[in-house]
Motif scaffolding. Structure first.
Motif, mmCIF file in Angstrom:
data_model
loop_
_atom_site.group_PDB
_atom_site.id
_atom_site.type_symbol
_atom_site.label_atom_id
_atom_site.label_comp_id
_atom_site.label_asym_id
_atom_site.label_seq_id
_atom_site.Cartn_x
_atom_site.Cartn_y
_atom_site.Cartn_z
ATOM 1 N N ILE A 187 0.800 -1.246 -0.235
ATOM 2 C CA ILE A 187 0.023 -0.083 -0.024
ATOM 3 C C ILE A 187 1.045 1.142 -0.159
ATOM 4 O O ILE A 187 2.003 1.334 0.690
ATOM 5 C CB ILE A 187 -0.816 -0.139 1.162
ATOM 6 N N PRO A 188 0.747 2.256 -1.021
ATOM 7 C CA PRO A 188 1.462 3.434 -0.950
ATOM 8 C C PRO A 188 1.419 4.120 0.451
ATOM 9 O O PRO A 188 2.688 5.115 0.691
ATOM 10 C CB PRO A 188 0.781 4.160 -2.154
ATOM 11 N N SER A 189 0.292 4.188 0.991
ATOM 12 C CA SER A 189 0.281 4.901 2.448
ATOM 13 C C SER A 189 -0.738 4.393 3.005
ATOM 14 O O SER A 189 -1.672 3.891 2.737
ATOM 15 C CB SER A 189 0.022 6.381 1.976
ATOM 16 N N LEU A 190 -0.824 4.595 4.606
ATOM 17 C CA LEU A 190 -1.795 4.072 5.298
ATOM 18 C C LEU A 190 -2.920 5.108 5.551
ATOM 19 O O LEU A 190 -3.824 4.796 6.048
ATOM 20 C CB LEU A 190 -1.419 3.635 6.756
ATOM 21 N N HIS A 191 -2.830 6.159 4.696
ATOM 22 C CA HIS A 191 -3.790 7.061 4.666
ATOM 23 C C HIS A 191 -4.656 7.057 3.480
ATOM 24 O O HIS A 191 -3.781 7.241 2.355
ATOM 25 C CB HIS A 191 -3.471 8.287 4.917
ATOM 26 N N PRO A 192 -5.817 6.723 3.308
ATOM 27 C CA PRO A 192 -6.268 6.726 1.899
ATOM 28 C C PRO A 192 -6.258 7.317 0.767
ATOM 29 O O PRO A 192 -5.979 7.315 -0.203
ATOM 30 C CB PRO A 192 -8.094 6.120 2.285
ATOM 31 N N GLU A 193 -6.692 8.773 1.194
ATOM 32 C CA GLU A 193 -6.364 9.982 0.293
ATOM 33 C C GLU A 193 -4.960 10.179 -0.119
ATOM 34 O O GLU A 193 -4.751 10.270 -1.331
ATOM 35 C CB GLU A 193 -6.766 11.111 1.046
ATOM 36 N N ARG A 194 -3.948 9.897 0.853
ATOM 37 C CA ARG A 194 -2.578 10.008 0.641
ATOM 38 C C ARG A 194 -2.142 8.919 -0.469
ATOM 39 O O ARG A 194 -1.497 9.188 -1.230
ATOM 40 C CB ARG A 194 -1.629 9.922 1.565
ATOM 41 N N SER A 195 -2.711 7.774 -0.040
ATOM 42 C CA SER A 195 -2.450 6.438 -1.089
ATOM 43 C C SER A 195 -2.906 6.583 -2.282
ATOM 44 O O SER A 195 -2.186 6.521 -3.441
ATOM 45 C CB SER A 195 -3.175 5.296 -0.373
ATOM 46 N N TYR A 196 -3.997 7.217 -2.577
ATOM 47 C CA TYR A 196 -4.673 7.494 -3.975
ATOM 48 C C TYR A 196 -3.984 8.636 -4.565
ATOM 49 O O TYR A 196 -3.323 8.462 -5.800
ATOM 50 C CB TYR A 196 -6.017 7.948 -3.814
ATOM 51 N N ALA A 197 -3.195 9.666 -3.861
ATOM 52 C CA ALA A 197 -2.696 10.594 -4.551
ATOM 53 C C ALA A 197 -1.121 10.112 -5.063
ATOM 54 O O ALA A 197 -0.848 10.664 -6.201
ATOM 55 C CB ALA A 197 -2.131 11.794 -3.641
ATOM 56 N N ILE A 198 -0.568 9.324 -4.339
ATOM 57 C CA ILE A 198 0.766 8.860 -4.742
ATOM 58 C C ILE A 198 0.539 8.092 -5.978
ATOM 59 O O ILE A 198 1.147 8.325 -7.217
ATOM 60 C CB ILE A 198 1.260 7.712 -3.685
ATOM 61 N N THR A 199 -0.363 7.122 -6.116
ATOM 62 C CA THR A 199 -0.496 6.409 -7.218
ATOM 63 C C THR A 199 -1.268 6.990 -8.535
ATOM 64 O O THR A 199 -0.792 6.653 -9.562
ATOM 65 C CB THR A 199 -1.512 5.080 -7.131
ATOM 66 N N SER A 200 -1.896 8.010 -8.363
ATOM 67 C CA SER A 200 -2.475 8.841 -9.430
ATOM 68 C C SER A 200 -1.380 9.444 -10.154
ATOM 69 O O SER A 200 -1.277 9.725 -11.522
ATOM 70 C CB SER A 200 -3.600 9.651 -9.026
ATOM 71 N N VAL A 201 -0.504 10.092 -9.250
ATOM 72 C CA VAL A 201 0.568 10.869 -9.836
ATOM 73 C C VAL A 201 1.652 9.895 -10.796
ATOM 74 O O VAL A 201 1.977 10.150 -11.816
ATOM 75 C CB VAL A 201 1.460 11.488 -8.810
ATOM 76 N N ARG A 202 1.905 8.826 -10.173
ATOM 77 C CA ARG A 202 2.698 7.881 -10.911
ATOM 78 C C ARG A 202 1.979 7.176 -12.216
ATOM 79 O O ARG A 202 2.694 7.031 -13.119
ATOM 80 C CB ARG A 202 2.822 6.556 -9.960
ATOM 81 N N GLU A 203 0.627 7.467 -12.416
ATOM 82 C CA GLU A 203 -0.053 6.918 -13.677
ATOM 83 C C GLU A 203 0.556 7.893 -14.958
ATOM 84 O O GLU A 203 0.656 7.202 -15.896
ATOM 85 C CB GLU A 203 -1.547 7.126 -13.445
ATOM 86 N N GLY A 204 0.809 8.887 -14.633
ATOM 87 C CA GLY A 204 1.571 9.759 -15.670
ATOM 88 C C GLY A 204 0.474 10.736 -16.551
ATOM 89 O O GLY A 204 0.797 11.472 -17.193
ATOM 90 N N ARG A 205 -0.850 10.125 -16.368
ATOM 91 C CA ARG A 205 -1.725 10.943 -17.120
ATOM 92 C C ARG A 205 -3.049 10.805 -16.172
ATOM 93 O O ARG A 205 -3.248 10.195 -15.290
ATOM 94 C CB ARG A 205 -2.248 10.135 -18.484
#
Length: 217
Positions: free
Chosen positions: A136-154
């Motif tokens: 899991i990118p982060s134990l905080h759900p909104e932070r976790s989402y933000a990390i993976t969405s940035v990595r998507e590149g679009r």
């Protein structure tokens, strides 16, 4: 060694990279890939129906989608060579999370209701025993989402951002419920450090890992 080890987690967390690294360290590991590779017929028909996202989030029923995921999971297990440990890209807990998150955004159920529903649908189908790891990118759900969405590149568009946010919430709910044998918080950890957490966390007797894993998440 267990018969199966699954790496689970949202998009862009590094599951594929970690699976390849594990497979390269011991010949007893067998990469088994994703569920659609073992039961391609239904997924091909869904793709042929037109817009895949429309089918997934609007046309398919929760029973249909969950059944397809579970069927592929069961068939994937039969591809394991006896005596080897199958490495699964998304195991049963992750498949339940995916089906539940889809149900939440499509039908308006709560996360608790959706998880209960998909587990009831899946219950009659025998599932292989697996050691499941959540990355899991982060134990905080909104932070976790933000990390993976940035990595998507679009930018994710349409219903997908909502689905991804719900998926992160459900994965963390599962973690709190003790669904996973191991939960690895990947925030501020390198790929090498995450790999070490996996190996140590489920006590895999493996040789010293190679240094400097390629970051191709």
């Amino acid at each position: 060694m267990p018969e199966f080890i699954s790496l689970n987690g949202p998009d862009n967390v590094g599951k594929t990279t970690q699976l390849r690294q594990l497979a390269g360290r011991w010949t007893g590991f067998q990469l088994l890939g994703a569920v659609h590779e073992h039961d391609p017929g239904p997924w091909e028909r869904a793709s042929e129906a037109g817009d895949y996202a429309t089918w997934w989030f609007e046309k398919s029923t929760t029973v249909e989608l969950t059944s397809m995921l579970i069927s592929g999971h069961a068939k994937r297990a039969t591809a394991r060579t006896p005596g080897r440990t199958g490495l699964l890209d998304r195991g049963l807990p992750m498949l339940m999370a995916v089906a539940a998150a889809t149900s939440v955004v499509k039908e308006g159920l709560s996360a608790r209701e959706a998880l209960w529903t998909v587990r009831e649908i899946a219950a009659p189908v025998p599932a292989p025993q697996e050691t499941s790891v959540l990355l899991i990118p982060s134990l905080h759900p909104e932070r976790s989402y933000a990390i993976t969405s940035v990595r998507e590149g679009r930018a994710w568009t349409g219903i997908y951002p909502r689905y991804q946010r719900v998926l992160h919430e459900i994965l963390l709910r599962q973690a709190e419920e003790g669904t996973y044998a191991l939960v690895v918080d990947c925030e501020d950890r390198s790929l090498d450090e995450v790999h070490g957490c996996i190996v140590d966390g489920i006590a895999l007797p493996l040789p010293t890992p190679p240094l400097g894993m390629e970051d191709d998440r």
